[in-house]
Enzyme design. Structure first.
Site, PDB file in Angstrom:
ATOM      1  N   ASP A 330      47.092  86.070  38.141  1.00 51.09           N
ATOM      2  CA  ASP A 330      46.988  87.530  38.137  1.00 51.09           C
ATOM      3  C   ASP A 330      46.381  87.921  36.787  1.00 51.09           C
ATOM      4  O   ASP A 330      46.028  87.044  35.989  1.00 51.09           O
ATOM      5  CB  ASP A 330      48.362  88.170  38.380  1.00 51.09           C
ATOM      6  CG  ASP A 330      49.390  87.748  37.341  1.00 51.09           C
ATOM      7  OD1 ASP A 330      49.012  87.633  36.148  1.00 51.09           O
ATOM      8  OD2 ASP A 330      50.558  87.543  37.693  1.00 51.09           O
ATOM      9  N   CYS A 352      40.010  86.971  45.723  1.00 53.19           N
ATOM     10  CA  CYS A 352      41.229  87.098  44.932  1.00 53.19           C
ATOM     11  C   CYS A 352      40.897  87.260  43.457  1.00 53.19           C
ATOM     12  O   CYS A 352      39.764  87.036  43.015  1.00 53.19           O
ATOM     13  CB  CYS A 352      42.155  85.905  45.158  1.00 53.19           C
ATOM     14  SG  CYS A 352      41.580  84.370  44.402  1.00 53.19           S
ATOM     15  N   HIS A 353      41.913  87.612  42.672  1.00 52.14           N
ATOM     16  CA  HIS A 353      41.719  87.870  41.244  1.00 52.14           C
ATOM     17  C   HIS A 353      41.121  86.651  40.528  1.00 52.14           C
ATOM     18  O   HIS A 353      40.181  86.773  39.747  1.00 52.14           O
ATOM     19  CB  HIS A 353      43.060  88.247  40.598  1.00 52.14           C
ATOM     20  CG  HIS A 353      42.978  88.360  39.103  1.00 52.14           C
ATOM     21  ND1 HIS A 353      43.260  87.293  38.268  1.00 52.14           N
ATOM     22  CD2 HIS A 353      42.625  89.392  38.303  1.00 52.14           C
ATOM     23  CE1 HIS A 353      43.091  87.680  37.010  1.00 52.14           C
ATOM     24  NE2 HIS A 353      42.715  88.943  37.006  1.00 52.14           N
ATOM     25  N   ALA A 354      41.671  85.472  40.788  1.00 54.94           N
ATOM     26  CA  ALA A 354      41.187  84.272  40.109  1.00 54.94           C
ATOM     27  C   ALA A 354      39.699  84.052  40.368  1.00 54.94           C
ATOM     28  O   ALA A 354      38.934  83.721  39.458  1.00 54.94           O
ATOM     29  CB  ALA A 354      41.984  83.049  40.559  1.00 54.94           C
ATOM     30  N   VAL A 357      37.466  86.998  38.588  1.00 60.21           N
ATOM     31  CA  VAL A 357      37.395  86.866  37.127  1.00 60.21           C
ATOM     32  C   VAL A 357      36.645  85.594  36.748  1.00 60.21           C
ATOM     33  O   VAL A 357      35.857  85.575  35.798  1.00 60.21           O
ATOM     34  CB  VAL A 357      38.802  86.888  36.512  1.00 60.21           C
ATOM     35  CG1 VAL A 357      38.751  86.597  35.021  1.00 60.21           C
ATOM     36  CG2 VAL A 357      39.464  88.237  36.767  1.00 60.21           C
TER      37      VAL A 357
END
Length: 404
Positions: A330, A352-354, A357
């Site tokens: 997260d 997803c966040h991973a 980013v």
């Protein structure tokens, strides 16, 4: 023909057929099957020692029906086509045995009769001392058989070899290109010191260039090959521009993705077009099967030591250049993501966040492996391929020391 036809057309022939079917630029040609060799050598007697067998093959030549088939296939390339006649043994270009330089290759062959004679020379080379010794060294005890590839010659202005992993260090996040002026035989034979271009797979981008000392090149003339001495200013000139090296690496990486393992590729440039004249697995790099697989989330290839973390509170265990392995991440993980060589998670998808980013930071990332935190050993050295969605065991440690 494709890569499943090794027993029919040998390793070289099978790989070239596979490349053509996949849309890569490969010179036109045909294969003389291993069965054609067996039919021609059928009456020579299995008890001959290798030296006498080689001489017997040369003396017997090709069976009449084989000679006729070779001549007919050659004429389809053109009545006076200039071709290369290249051995393609059935144990050649495998994951463990390359047979590099062991069997004959004849270049600049013209005319149907000359092509048939060249094919027979390739057959006989299967019993030459160096080929016999190579088979013994690798424990190849099956009765040897050989196919032959006949390909239209490429009027190479520049040529060379490309490895989609570093064959010396074993690092799989690099592409190494060696390049020379003229025909590529000066590179594979070691006759000149070629240029060496090392590229990071991420990008790809050129990391280093070493300009070789090339005293001469081999070019095609009206009477076949000729040696041309290079003046000092041309000898010191780079063979490839940065853009050309990058484009070659892209082609190499596309071939590697197609096969799923690092490749040893021979290439040639003529009239602005890049031709692939051979590919085979790099026999000196052991990548093995993926330890875990998941969803490709952020492209790039990187190696590092696994650091399995339960939460960002474990950051003290994480070193710069480690591979972050976690159940899921997260926003609290961002400081570690910035320092990571790559990111691997059990859960999540490409949105997803991973994944997001990691893409922003240009860090290779594989998500949704379901079992990375339990399957990957803390401290193990792995290679993460973010485009393929795989994590494999690396063959050499990354430069950063292990984290205590």
């Amino acid at each position: 023909m494709d890569k499943s036809d090794v027993g029919v057309v040998g390793g070289k022939g099978a790989n070239l057929g596979e490349l053509m079917a996949a849309g890569f630029r490969v010179p036109d040609g045909f294969a003389v099957t291993a069965d054609a060799f067996r039919r021609s050598a059928d009456d020579l007697g299995p008890d001959l020692d290798p030296e006498r067998m080689g001489k017997a093959v040369l003396a017997a030549g090709a069976a009449p029906e084989v000679r006729a088939a070779i001549a007919a296939a050659y004429r389809e390339l053109g009545e006076d086509a200039l071709v290369a006649v290249r051995s393609s043994a059935t144990a050649e270009d495998s994951a463990t045995t390359s047979f590099a330089g062991m069997n004959r290759t004849l270049t600049n062959v013209r005319g149907a009769d000359a092509v048939v004679d060249a094919v027979v020379e390739c057959w006989a080379s299967l019993f030459a001392p160096r080929s016999v010794a190579y088979r013994d060294e690798h424990g190849l005890t099956d009765e040897p058989a050989i196919a032959v590839v006949v390909q239209r010659m490429v009027q190479s202005e520049r040529s060379g070899v490309m490895f989609t992993a570093d064959p010396v260090t074993g690092h799989t996040d690099r592409v190494v290109v060696e390049a020379a002026f003229g025909l590529g035989e000066v590179v594979v034979s070691g006759a000149v010191e070629p240029d060496t271009y090392v590229l990071a797979k991420a990008g790809p981008t050129v990391e280093s260039v070493r300009v070789g000392a090339q005293t001469h090149k081999i070019a095609l003339g009206a009477d076949g090959e000729r040696r041309i001495d290079l003046p000092a200013d041309e000898s010191a000139r780079r063979v490839l521009t940065e853009a050309e090296a990058v484009e070659l690496a892209r082609t190499g990486l596309a071939i590697e993705r197609h096969y799923g393992v690092p490749q040893d590729i021979e290439w040639a440039i003529a009239d602005g077009a890049t031709w692939i004249v051979q590919t085979r697995p790099i026999t000196t790099v052991d990548t093995g099967e993926p330890l875990v697989s998941g969803l490709a989330a952020s492209p790039g290839v990187a190696a590092g030591r696994v650091r399995v973390l339960a939460s960002p509170a474990d950051a003290h265990r994480f070193g710069d250049g480690d591979v972050l392995v976690a159940r899921m991440t997260d926003p609290d993980w961002v400081p570690l993501l910035r320092r990571a060589a790559a990111v691997v998670t059990d859960e999540g998808g490409s949105t997803c966040h991973a994944a997001i980013v990691a893409r922003e930071l240009r860090v290779p990332c594989v998500v949704g492996t379901r079992r990375a935190t339990t399957a990957l050993r803390d401290g193990a050295v792995v290679t993460v391929d973010g485009a393929a969605g795989t994590v494999t065991a690396a063959t050499a440690p990354p430069p950063n020391p292990p984290c205590a």
